[in-house]
Design a protein around this motif. Sequence first.
Motif, PDB file in Angstrom:
ATOM      1  N   THR A  41      -4.677  12.566  31.641  1.00  0.00           N
ATOM      2  CA  THR A  41      -4.923  12.233  30.236  1.00  0.00           C
ATOM      3  C   THR A  41      -5.173  13.487  29.417  1.00  0.00           C
ATOM      4  N   LYS A  42      -6.004  14.399  29.934  1.00  0.00           N
ATOM      5  CA  LYS A  42      -6.288  15.647  29.214  1.00  0.00           C
ATOM      6  C   LYS A  42      -5.027  16.493  29.064  1.00  0.00           C
ATOM      7  N   ALA A  43      -4.197  16.536  30.086  1.00  0.00           N
ATOM      8  CA  ALA A  43      -2.965  17.315  30.010  1.00  0.00           C
ATOM      9  C   ALA A  43      -2.014  16.725  28.963  1.00  0.00           C
ATOM     10  N   LEU A  44      -1.899  15.407  28.927  1.00  0.00           N
ATOM     11  CA  LEU A  44      -1.022  14.772  27.944  1.00  0.00           C
ATOM     12  C   LEU A  44      -1.540  14.961  26.528  1.00  0.00           C
ATOM     13  N   LEU A  45      -2.849  14.853  26.336  1.00  0.00           N
ATOM     14  CA  LEU A  45      -3.431  15.075  25.011  1.00  0.00           C
ATOM     15  C   LEU A  45      -3.219  16.521  24.570  1.00  0.00           C
ATOM     16  N   SER A  46      -3.384  17.445  25.487  1.00  0.00           N
ATOM     17  CA  SER A  46      -3.190  18.855  25.175  1.00  0.00           C
ATOM     18  C   SER A  46      -1.729  19.129  24.801  1.00  0.00           C
ATOM     19  N   ALA A  47      -0.800  18.519  25.538  1.00  0.00           N
ATOM     20  CA  ALA A  47       0.619  18.706  25.252  1.00  0.00           C
ATOM     21  C   ALA A  47       0.989  18.121  23.891  1.00  0.00           C
ATOM     22  N   ALA A  48       0.274  17.074  23.486  1.00  0.00           N
ATOM     23  CA  ALA A  48       0.533  16.442  22.189  1.00  0.00           C
ATOM     24  C   ALA A  48      -0.148  17.197  21.052  1.00  0.00           C
ATOM     25  N   GLY A  49      -0.942  18.229  21.390  1.00  0.00           N
ATOM     26  CA  GLY A  49      -1.610  19.022  20.371  1.00  0.00           C
ATOM     27  C   GLY A  49      -2.972  18.499  19.964  1.00  0.00           C
ATOM     28  N   GLU A  50      -3.452  17.497  20.650  1.00  0.00           N
ATOM     29  CA  GLU A  50      -4.777  16.950  20.338  1.00  0.00           C
ATOM     30  C   GLU A  50      -5.830  17.632  21.197  1.00  0.00           C
TER      31      GLU A  50
END
Length: 99
Positions: free
Chosen positions: A82-91
Motif C-alpha cells: 500500500t505504501k509503495a503504491l501510494l508513493s508511486a501515485a505521488g501521495e
Amino acid sequence: MKTEGVSVFFDSEVSSPEAVRLAAAVMGGRMGVEVSKAAGGLSVRVYGPGASAGTFANEALNQQCRIDLARVNSRIASIITTKALLSAAGEKPARRGRK
C-alpha cells in the motif's frame, strides 16, 4: 499392470491439504503422484523413475513452510504494498503518532 510405488501419509494436523497438493503439482513432472483422501489426512502414492517418498515429503514440507510464512507476513506485506503504491501515485501516507 499397475506400477509399483511408495505410499506416504500426511496427517491433516501437520500438513495442510493445500501444501500436499502443491507438492504434487511441483513433483508431478518428475514422478507419478496420486493423492487420495484418507482418515485423518491424505495418502500420496509416488511411482516411476526417480520416485522417492522422502523427496516428495521434503517438497510438501517446503510448501507448508511457504504457506505458514505467507500467513504470518501477509499483514506487513499488505502495508508495504500500500505504501509503495501510494508513493508511486505521488501521495504521502499520513504519519501516525508523530508530530
